[in-house]
Design a protein around this motif. Structure first.
Motif, PDB file in Angstrom:
ATOM      1  N   LYS A  38       0.837  -1.203   0.000  1.00 32.26           N
ATOM      2  CA  LYS A  38       0.000   0.000   0.000  1.00 32.26           C
ATOM      3  C   LYS A  38       0.867   1.246   0.000  1.00 32.26           C
ATOM      4  CE  LYS A  38      -1.160  -0.867   4.774  1.00 32.26           C
ATOM      5  NZ  LYS A  38      -2.191  -1.121   5.723  1.00 32.26           N
ATOM      6  N   ALA A  39       0.271   2.317  -0.508  1.00 28.46           N
ATOM      7  CA  ALA A  39       1.017   3.553  -0.712  1.00 28.46           C
ATOM      8  C   ALA A  39       1.324   4.282   0.595  1.00 28.46           C
ATOM      9  CB  ALA A  39       0.256   4.475  -1.663  1.00 28.46           C
ATOM     10  N   ASP A  40       0.509   4.102   1.607  1.00 25.91           N
ATOM     11  CA  ASP A  40       0.743   4.740   2.903  1.00 25.91           C
ATOM     12  C   ASP A  40       0.791   3.647   3.954  1.00 25.91           C
ATOM     13  OD1 ASP A  40       0.714   6.051   5.360  1.00 25.91           O
ATOM     14  OD2 ASP A  40      -0.807   7.506   4.780  1.00 25.91           O
ATOM     15  N   TYR A  76      -7.636   1.712   5.454  1.00 25.24           N
ATOM     16  CA  TYR A  76      -7.576   1.660   3.991  1.00 25.24           C
ATOM     17  C   TYR A  76      -8.879   1.100   3.423  1.00 25.24           C
ATOM     18  CZ  TYR A  76      -6.499   0.742  -0.785  1.00 25.24           C
ATOM     19  OH  TYR A  76      -6.572   0.722  -2.151  1.00 25.24           O
ATOM     20  N   SER A  77      -9.447   0.103   4.064  1.00 24.48           N
ATOM     21  CA  SER A  77     -10.698  -0.497   3.599  1.00 24.48           C
ATOM     22  C   SER A  77     -11.815   0.543   3.537  1.00 24.48           C
ATOM     23  CB  SER A  77     -11.091  -1.656   4.521  1.00 24.48           C
ATOM     24  OG  SER A  77     -12.311  -2.218   4.118  1.00 24.48           O
ATOM     25  N   THR A  86      -2.240   2.634  -4.389  1.00 21.22           N
ATOM     26  CA  THR A  86      -2.213   1.343  -3.698  1.00 21.22           C
ATOM     27  C   THR A  86      -2.675   0.241  -4.637  1.00 21.22           C
ATOM     28  OG1 THR A  86      -2.499   2.345  -1.527  1.00 21.22           O
ATOM     29  CG2 THR A  86      -3.149   0.038  -1.739  1.00 21.22           C
ATOM     30  N   ARG A  87      -3.747   0.488  -5.365  1.00 24.05           N
ATOM     31  CA  ARG A  87      -4.225  -0.507  -6.334  1.00 24.05           C
ATOM     32  C   ARG A  87      -3.157  -0.773  -7.392  1.00 24.05           C
ATOM     33  NH1 ARG A  87     -10.499   1.247  -7.498  1.00 24.05           N
ATOM     34  NH2 ARG A  87     -11.321   0.539  -5.482  1.00 24.05           N
ATOM     35  N   ASP A 130      -1.571  -4.448  -7.946  1.00 23.89           N
ATOM     36  CA  ASP A 130      -1.681  -5.090  -9.257  1.00 23.89           C
ATOM     37  C   ASP A 130      -0.298  -5.391  -9.833  1.00 23.89           C
ATOM     38  OD1 ASP A 130      -4.437  -5.055  -9.179  1.00 23.89           O
ATOM     39  OD2 ASP A 130      -4.643  -3.280 -10.450  1.00 23.89           O
ATOM     40  N   ALA A 131       0.628  -4.451  -9.686  1.00 22.64           N
ATOM     41  CA  ALA A 131       1.982  -4.644 -10.220  1.00 22.64           C
ATOM     42  C   ALA A 131       2.682  -5.802  -9.510  1.00 22.64           C
ATOM     43  CB  ALA A 131       2.801  -3.363 -10.082  1.00 22.64           C
TER      44      ALA A 131
END
Length: 184
Positions: free
Chosen positions: A70-72, A80-81, A148-149, A153-154
């Motif tokens: 996640k980005a943070d 996050y959810s 984050t997505r 995904d990456a």
């Protein structure tokens, strides 16, 4: 207590199927026939109990690993959810968020307070009922969800690209079955 051995109970689980040669020799010595390979294990009959345990553990481990991307990193999975829900479905009241996440309103209040102080959500009065407070993601919150997505995904894409085409096709079929199970 260990259940009595039945013909299906003596078979090697899919988790054990990829074990090392030394394990295979030990298993053959103790259990009789050699363990099956992954491709052979799909044709053998396993009990639904074995399968449910293997699927549950695999899904939980994969989910935990993907959530780590996640980005943070300061946000909890619950925070996050909630942010992702607001991004996906739009504005929600505190009670709607609490009901969706299956937590108490006071617990959800703490979650949205942290998201608000981080600059990811804002409170807005409802246009039809000024007493009702809605939570809306900010531009920063929307960007966090997108990033984050992208990271998740990456990460998964890199791992899937390493698999042979037949295994990816098998995973595509399994994903459909898992969606059906989740919707049941």
């Amino acid at each position: 207590m260990t259940p009595p051995m039945t013909p299906s109970a003596t078979a090697v689980s899919p988790r054990q199927a990829g074990s090392s040669v030394s394990s295979a020799v030990s298993a053959a010595t103790i259990a009789g026939p050699p363990p099956q390979t992954r491709s052979e294990s799909s044709s053998r009959r396993i009990t639904t109990h074995e399968l449910s345990s293997d699927v549950r553990v695999a899904v939980a481990r994969l989910s935990r690993r993907i959530r780590a991307e996640k980005a943070d990193g300061a946000l909890s999975d619950g925070q996050y959810s909630v942010l992702a829900l607001l991004f996906r479905e739009g504005e929600k009241t505190l009670s709607e968020l609490a009901e969706h996440e299956r937590v108490t309103p006071p617990s959800m209040n703490r979650t949205v307070n942290k998201l608000e102080s981080a600059g990811y959500v804002v409170r807005q009065a409802s246009s039809d009922d000024r007493r009702k407070v809605l939570f809306v993601p900010t531009d920063a919150g929307r960007e966090l969800v997108k990033e984050t997505r992208r990271r998740r995904d990456a990460w998964l894409d890199r791992r899937l690209a390493r698999l042979p085409p037949a295994t990816r096709a098998l995973l595509a079929d399994a994903a459909q079955v898992m969606r059906e199970l989740a919707d049941s």
